[in-house]
Design an enzyme around this catalytic site. Structure first.
Site, short mmCIF file in Angstrom:
data_model
loop_
_atom_site.label_atom_id
_atom_site.label_comp_id
_atom_site.label_asym_id
_atom_site.label_seq_id
_atom_site.Cartn_x
_atom_site.Cartn_y
_atom_site.Cartn_z
N THR A 1 23.18 -17.26 10.04
CA THR A 1 23.95 -16.81 11.33
C THR A 1 25.37 -17.31 11.67
OG1 THR A 1 23.91 -16.08 13.67
CG2 THR A 1 22.76 -18.27 13.12
N THR A 2 26.15 -17.13 12.57
CA THR A 2 27.42 -17.71 12.40
C THR A 2 27.25 -19.05 13.36
OG1 THR A 2 28.10 -15.34 13.38
CG2 THR A 2 29.72 -17.17 13.61
N ARG B 1 25.00 -7.40 5.18
CA ARG B 1 23.76 -7.65 5.11
C ARG B 1 22.89 -7.04 6.29
NH1 ARG B 1 23.64 -13.98 6.94
NH2 ARG B 1 24.96 -14.22 5.40
N HIS B 2 23.59 -6.63 7.52
CA HIS B 2 22.81 -5.84 8.36
C HIS B 2 23.52 -4.57 8.73
CE1 HIS B 2 25.13 -8.57 10.94
NE2 HIS B 2 24.62 -9.66 10.89
N ARG C 1 29.44 -7.88 8.78
CA ARG C 1 29.74 -9.00 7.93
C ARG C 1 30.39 -8.47 6.58
NH1 ARG C 1 26.94 -13.78 9.93
NH2 ARG C 1 27.67 -14.59 8.11
N GLY D 1 21.77 -11.13 21.56
CA GLY D 1 21.36 -10.23 20.29
C GLY D 1 20.07 -10.51 19.85
N GLU E 1 32.82 -7.36 15.96
CA GLU E 1 32.74 -8.72 15.58
C GLU E 1 33.18 -8.59 14.10
OE1 GLU E 1 29.39 -11.63 15.81
OE2 GLU E 1 29.22 -10.98 17.88
N ARG F 1 13.75 -2.62 4.34
CA ARG F 1 12.88 -1.82 3.67
C ARG F 1 13.77 -0.98 2.87
NH1 ARG F 1 7.31 -0.83 4.88
NH2 ARG F 1 7.59 0.95 3.90
N ASN G 1 24.02 -7.31 21.30
CA ASN G 1 24.12 -7.20 19.98
C ASN G 1 23.22 -6.63 19.18
OD1 ASN G 1 23.93 -8.10 17.13
ND2 ASN G 1 25.81 -9.52 17.69
N ASP H 1 22.64 -6.03 15.88
CA ASP H 1 22.98 -6.21 14.46
C ASP H 1 21.29 -6.40 13.91
OD1 ASP H 1 25.34 -6.59 14.59
OD2 ASP H 1 25.43 -8.88 14.38
N HIS H 2 20.46 -6.94 14.44
CA HIS H 2 19.32 -7.07 13.86
C HIS H 2 18.33 -6.01 13.92
CE1 HIS H 2 20.55 -11.00 12.67
NE2 HIS H 2 20.89 -11.38 13.84
N GLU I 1 35.37 -16.51 23.41
CA GLU I 1 33.62 -16.70 23.39
C GLU I 1 33.12 -17.95 23.19
OE1 GLU I 1 31.47 -13.23 22.30
OE2 GLU I 1 29.78 -14.37 21.90
N HIS J 1 25.34 -16.66 21.92
CA HIS J 1 24.63 -17.16 20.52
C HIS J 1 23.42 -17.92 21.10
CE1 HIS J 1 23.76 -18.20 16.51
NE2 HIS J 1 24.89 -17.23 16.10
N GLY J 2 22.26 -17.21 20.42
CA GLY J 2 21.04 -18.09 20.69
C GLY J 2 20.50 -17.90 22.24
N HIS K 1 28.35 -6.90 14.52
CA HIS K 1 28.95 -7.83 13.52
C HIS K 1 29.15 -7.14 12.13
CE1 HIS K 1 29.68 -11.99 11.70
NE2 HIS K 1 30.40 -11.30 11.23
N1 PXP Z 1 28.28 -13.66 20.09
C1 PXP Z 1 28.93 -13.87 18.77
C2 PXP Z 1 30.28 -13.95 18.56
C3 PXP Z 1 28.02 -13.82 17.45
O1 PXP Z 1 28.42 -14.11 16.59
C4 PXP Z 1 26.52 -13.67 17.71
C5 PXP Z 1 25.65 -13.54 16.72
O2 PXP Z 1 26.12 -12.47 16.00
C6 PXP Z 1 26.07 -13.53 19.13
C7 PXP Z 1 27.10 -13.56 20.07
C8 PXP Z 1 24.84 -13.33 19.36
O3 PXP Z 1 24.00 -14.08 19.10
P1 PXP Z 1 22.27 -14.00 19.20
O4 PXP Z 1 22.06 -12.79 18.26
O5 PXP Z 1 21.80 -15.48 18.78
O6 PXP Z 1 21.91 -13.65 20.55
#
Ligand code: PXP
Length: 254
Positions: free
Chosen positions: A104-105, A50-51, A46, A220, A74, A19, A8, A10-11, A155, A198-199, A44
């Site tokens: 976050t989600t 935001r990203h 959103r 991510g 996503e 910036r 992922n 996104d970040h 998931e 996630h996480g 994702h």
């Molecule tokens: N899976 C889903 C459905 C998510 O919403 C996210 C966060 O956007 C992730 C995986 C990845 O989570 P993380 O960025 O904490 O690794």
């Protein structure tokens, strides 16, 4: 069963947007991730943008198509997002809950209460050729409702497990892991493909990857953070080694 890694990105966009600059580019991160062995890219879009932006999704969809790799889009369960997904026809879509004020989600989609809204979105996206996943907690009722709604994939939200493990709350982490393990088995029994995410970091990927029914992890934030220190390619390769080692060990023990 081989365990796929979705990265992922996104970040990367979060850093760019901090910036208001045009760099770093999520597509460049996606290129590097695929070269490093990611099996697909997750992004994702959103509602508050935001990203990831709409233009990022255009560019990522193009890149993934060119590389022959899946884009996992996503999205919240809204008419706007469904329309955007239909315009891009991504390989996969993952329906997530979304609240504007969250960082976050947080938590999984409530498929039980989502009723027809979720079912309709699943059917529309499936008819357009997307593999539809629902991001849920490992709750028996949510898993049953996901199968019922016609999703091909769930998931499982690993955030609570990862938080507890990182905080050293071993009993709590073990209890949540047991729920994830039972949830994966229930989902597989119901004919669903099972993903998790996630996480996840280097320390938590092992116990998650060892759950035998899992087909894919989506990771991510930790990888993008780690990329600052070692580079994205190296961070992904290390994650992949840890996933594969945990899966091989679990298979040997079985
Ligand atoms: N899976 C889903 C459905 C998510 O919403 C996210 C966060 O956007 C992730 C995986 C990845 O989570 P993380 O960025 O904490 O690794």
């Amino acid at each position: 069963m081989p365990l796929r890694l979705g990265v992922n990105i996104d970040h990367v966009a979060t850093i760019r947007n901090a910036r208001g600059a045009s760099y770093p580019e999520p597509t460049r991160a996606a290129e590097i991730a695929l070269l490093a062995g990611a099996d697909g890219i997750t992004a994702h879009l959103r509602e508050d943008r935001r990203h990831i932006s709409d233009a990022d999704i255009d560019a990522l969809a193009d890149l993934c198509r060119k590389r022959g790799k899946p884009l996992n889009f996503e999205m919240a369960v809204t008419d706007d997002m469904v329309a955007i997904a239909l315009a891009h026809r991504p390989h996969a879509t993952c329906l997530v809950p979304e609240r504007r004020e969250e960082v976050t989600t947080e938590g999984g989609l409530d498929v039980v209460r989502g009723g027809n809204r979720v079912r309709d979105a699943v059917q529309t996206l499936k008819s357009a050729g997307s593999r539809v996943s629902l991001f849920i907690e490992a709750d028996p009722a949510q898993i049953a409702a996901s199968a019922d709604a016609g999703a091909q994939v769930i998931e499982l939200h690993t955030g609570a497990f990862c938080d507890a493990a990182r905080a050293g709350e071993h009993e709590r982490a073990a209890a949540i892991l047991a729920r994830l393990t039972a949830g994966a088995a229930q989902a597989a029994q119901a004919g669903l493909e099972v993903h998790a995410g996630h996480g996840i970091d280097y320390a938590t990927v092992g116990p998650v990857a060892a759950i035998p029914q899992l087909a894919e992890l989506n990771i991510g934030h930790f990888l993008i953070g780690e990329a600052i220190f070692v580079g994205l390619g190296e961070a992904i390769q290390r994650m992949r080694r840890l996933m594969d080692a945990a899966r091989a060990q679990a298979e040997q023990a079985a």
